[in-house]
Design an enzyme around this catalytic site. Structure first.
Site, PDB file in Angstrom:
ATOM      1  N   HIS A 106      45.324   8.723 -81.148  1.00  9.45           N
ATOM      2  CA  HIS A 106      46.341   9.122 -81.519  1.00  9.45           C
ATOM      3  C   HIS A 106      47.576   8.060 -82.127  1.00  9.45           C
ATOM      4  CE1 HIS A 106      43.049  12.202 -81.962  1.00  9.45           C
ATOM      5  NE2 HIS A 106      44.076  13.361 -82.638  1.00  9.45           N
ATOM      6  N   HIS A 124      44.535  13.505 -73.282  1.00 10.03           N
ATOM      7  CA  HIS A 124      44.610  12.313 -73.104  1.00 10.03           C
ATOM      8  C   HIS A 124      45.110  12.602 -71.215  1.00 10.03           C
ATOM      9  CE1 HIS A 124      42.761   9.774 -75.718  1.00 10.03           C
ATOM     10  NE2 HIS A 124      43.099  10.629 -76.315  1.00 10.03           N
ATOM     11  N   ASP A 150      45.821   6.514 -70.783  1.00 15.41           N
ATOM     12  CA  ASP A 150      45.805   5.883 -71.808  1.00 15.41           C
ATOM     13  C   ASP A 150      46.406   5.807 -72.665  1.00 15.41           C
ATOM     14  OD1 ASP A 150      43.306   6.842 -70.591  1.00 15.41           O
ATOM     15  OD2 ASP A 150      42.861   8.972 -71.521  1.00 15.41           O
TER      16      ASP A 150
END
Length: 394
Positions: free
Chosen positions: A263, A306, A310
């Site tokens: 994302h 996350h 990340d």
């Protein structure tokens, strides 16, 4: 009789003498007259000498020289007049060169864009396969609790935050797609976008596969593991692809795709392309896209979907790849420079393939997606005549 014989003998001796006295006369051609700068012919002394008067001096005919000079002068005058008339006829026109397809420095080359699209599509499908494989290796959260994260220590989880992330991502991707449709050089920009998407998700496949992290929070609900059931794994892959890998579509129920955040890649890459290929006067539009991207990335952490590492790695890899690629693309001197360390990247041959005929930075120019027939110009016309005086000599 004696007198007659004597006369005959005299005639025979005279005839024999005449036969012995053969005179050979050779006539040589006269050399051509030499033209001097004033148009007159120089008299050749040998041309004035005749066999009848060997001692006479050559004489130049003044009238002949005058006639020859006047003929040459008249020819020169006619040539000068024709040139001056031509110059007067065309001195009111200006030639403006119009580049044609052969001299185009930004060729479309849609077939290269198609190759880049296949490259991106292949790596996206490969990502779903790796997610399915990694999901089987994720440790149970009851056995391996979430790793400590500094951001999670200070910020409590907000359940709806990740939905904001996915909505912002879809809005940014939609805005970039519409903007891309109206760009004039969409083929070049499109192949750059497809290459970066494919490369970033290829990196993601590697990082996910070599290091499997536990889930970041206890709120995660992971689908059951299938182990050796290959058929059901294929159905999971197809379901993940059909839903675009989004949680709001109910297609993403697997765990393990944490390092690094996909994302974040989508939000960052969409904003960077919007910023790069937007006009400077639309600053408000770029700022709005930056806010959508920044809020979406922060909401990933607020939703505890996350780890912080990340998100950091995803932003770092995406931004550096974008900036490295465009630095090499916009600086022609770097491509063949021996001290260009950017050319040592593994994807440099792919870059050379995609950008081989792009010899100048791509400008931010917009056009209609479908060219209108009355807006088309003749591509074979290389010069345009601009009238400088209405009363020109035709």
């Amino acid at each position: 009789m004696a007198a007659t014989e004597l006369m005959l003998q005299d005639d025979e001796r005279q005839t024999e003498g005449n036969s012995l006295l053969d005179v050979s006369v050779t006539i040589e051609p006269l050399p051509p007259p030499h033209i001097i700068p004033n148009g007159n012919a120089r008299c050749n002394p040998s041309s004035a000498t005749t066999d009848h008067a060997p001692n006479t001096k050559p004489k130049c005919n003044h009238d002949d020289r005058q006639d020859g000079g006047s003929s040459v002068t008249s020819k020169s005058s006619r040539l000068i007049r024709s040139l001056s008339n031509g110059l007067r006829r065309h001195h009111n026109y200006v030639k403006i060169p119009i580049p044609d397809g052969r001299g185009n420095r930004l060729p479309r080359e849609w077939w290269k864009t198609g190759v880049a699209f296949v490259y991106a599509l292949f790596n996206l499908v490969l990502t779903t396969v790796i997610i399915t494989v990694v999901h089987e290796r994720v440790p149970d959260k009851s056995v391996s609790p979430p790793l400590p994260d500094k951001f999670f220590d200070y910020v409590e989880r907000v359940p709806w935050a990740f939905t904001v992330t996915e909505v912002n991502g879809m809005v940014l991707v939609g805005l970039w797609f519409i903007q891309w449709l109206f760009l004039k050089h969409k083929s070049i920009i499109g192949r750059r976008c497809f290459f970066m998407i494919g490369t970033l998700y290829l990196y993601r496949c590697v990082t996910m596969y070599i290091t499997t992290l536990p889930v970041p929070g206890q709120h995660f609900t992971c689908a059951p593991k299938l182990y050796g059931d290959s058929e059901r794994k294929v159905w999971r892959i197809l379901r993940l692809i059909s839903g675009g890998g989004l949680s709001i579509t109910g297609s993403h129920l697997m765990c393990g795709d944490f390092l690094y955040s996909g994302h974040t890649v989508t939000l960052t890459l969409a904003y960077l392309f919007i910023q790069e290929y937007s006009p400077k006067k639309m600053r408000w539009y770029v700022v709005l896209c930056w806010l959508l991207s920044a809020v979406g990335i922060v909401c990933i952490l607020i939703g505890h979907e996350h780890y912080s590492i990340d998100v950091v790695i995803a932003y770092f890899v995406t931004s550096r790849l974008f900036w490295w690629y465009h630095t090499m693309a916009n600086t022609k001197a770097l491509r063949g420079a021996p001290n260009n360390y950017l050319s040592r990247t593994w994807w440099n041959p792919i870059f050379n393939f995609l950008e081989s005929n792009v010899t100048t930075p791509v400008p931010c120019v917009f056009s209609w997606p479908i060219s209108l027939p009355w807006c088309n110009t003749n591509p074979c016309e290389q010069y345009s005549m601009v009238e400088g005086d209405a009363n020109r000599d035709e």
